[in-house]
Design a protein around this motif. Sequence first.
Motif, short mmCIF file in Angstrom:
data_model
loop_
_atom_site.label_atom_id
_atom_site.label_comp_id
_atom_site.label_asym_id
_atom_site.label_seq_id
_atom_site.Cartn_x
_atom_site.Cartn_y
_atom_site.Cartn_z
N TRP A 16 79.42 -9.91 16.40
CA TRP A 16 80.63 -10.03 16.14
C TRP A 16 81.32 -8.93 15.19
CZ3 TRP A 16 82.09 -11.61 10.82
CH2 TRP A 16 83.37 -12.15 10.45
N LEU A 19 82.18 -5.91 17.78
CA LEU A 19 83.49 -6.21 18.32
C LEU A 19 84.67 -5.98 17.38
CD1 LEU A 19 82.72 -9.40 20.57
CD2 LEU A 19 83.18 -7.11 21.17
N ARG A 32 82.76 -3.76 25.15
CA ARG A 32 83.32 -5.20 24.87
C ARG A 32 83.02 -6.23 25.60
NH1 ARG A 32 88.59 -4.11 22.37
NH2 ARG A 32 89.13 -2.02 22.14
N LEU A 36 81.19 -9.33 24.42
CA LEU A 36 81.81 -10.63 24.28
C LEU A 36 80.97 -11.75 25.11
CD1 LEU A 36 85.34 -9.92 25.62
CD2 LEU A 36 84.74 -11.18 23.39
N PRO A 93 88.66 -13.56 23.90
CA PRO A 93 88.20 -12.59 22.72
C PRO A 93 88.67 -13.06 21.35
CG PRO A 93 88.86 -11.22 24.41
CD PRO A 93 89.26 -12.54 24.89
N ASN A 401 93.69 -9.65 17.67
CA ASN A 401 92.40 -10.14 17.71
C ASN A 401 91.75 -10.06 16.10
OD1 ASN A 401 92.28 -10.36 20.41
ND2 ASN A 401 91.27 -8.85 20.88
#
Length: 433
Positions: A16, A19, A32, A36, A93, A401
């Motif tokens: 987490w 990302l 990515r 994910l 995402p 995001n």
Amino acid sequence: MNFTKTRFRSVGFITWLALIFLQPFNQFGALRLIGLATLLLCLSVELWRNPRLKANPTALTASGALVVWILISSFSGPYPIESLQSLRKEFLPQLLLFIGALLYVREYADARKAIFAAAGGFALLTLLSAGEILSFWQKNGFAIWIERSHDSFWGGYASTASFYIPLLLALLLTHTHDRGPRLFGWSCLVLATILTFLYGSRTPFPVIFASSLVLIFALNHKRGAVLLAVVVGGFILFTQQFSMGPLEKYKTLASGSTYVTNAGLSQRISVWEGCMDVIQERPIAGYGFGWKKLAWAINDGKFAARWESRPDISAYYLTEGKASYGRVNPHNYILQVAFEIGIIGILLVAYFWAIILREGIWLIRNSQHDQKGWAICIVTALLAYGGCNLTNGHWVGGLANTAVMLAGCLLALAYSTRKPPSLIQREPAIAPL
């Protein structure tokens, strides 16, 4: 078994954070995708074991209603296949980062790591962008205008900076008391400001100024007020005295007409009027998730003929009589939401962000001194995010995001602050990073 569960949570938490670190970049698609997939697996197991998210029921209801409506709008719209692809690429995402915040943020130390991950990603982007500029100058000589593309680190830097510079400033004014990290942070902030200036985009500066002003007011930070006044005064003086490259554009920031006329807004009013024409065809449910299909809606709706008397609209949306997929967008958050998920979607999105704002204000008022600083960091970044979306539509993408992730952190922190420790369900601690 408990050891395995703890380590499994640690993998999810680290993924987490990774990302979050990657969100400022347009690159690293493979990383990515791996991240994910890993996060999806970890969150799925977590929710299967303990399907409780740390947020007040109203916030969870609002979030769930918005997700359901996005799905309904997408599959009932005229382009369901394209919407499905957009849901996978853009919405998933965002949803995973949001759920990750609700699951992994149990205390301010967890939110701190997320904020540092976001700031660290932007710091690296700033250094890589500076390297590209130096390389360009080495090959072509010094120039104010510097070539950029979407695939370069430098591409889109100003929009990204308008969100991250206020976050970094809030972080520096509230925390990072150690000399080394503090010196590095201020150096990155100065470099980021210079790069944003070189980019030649006007929108970031009013956004950065407004969000920084709110930050300084909230902190009652006198030195920060002096610093902001010196920077703004220097900016105005420099742009008014010299005429080269982007400086001509920056001069217009001092004119009131810049903010209310079509010419001053770089034809944005025409862009918005054209988008509203398209929205009026499907005002309730919209066309489904994903903005790139706007071109298809324009072509299928034969708007080229309707806009024959509006060359100002056609000039942006049409190329040789047709709109190109992925090239045109509404350039406004509200209009983009309205195009994709309609008026009902706008109401649900507004309700969601109203809850986030309420929780953020409550958290600032009810947190202890050090904890209050982290809440202010998040709220400052979210205010900057709102400003970014006045002339752009960051409804999806890296900024969106990160903003939604920070909103999730606020909900989790507010939930933990309201609940006495004895009433919060015990979970295995995340292994130290």
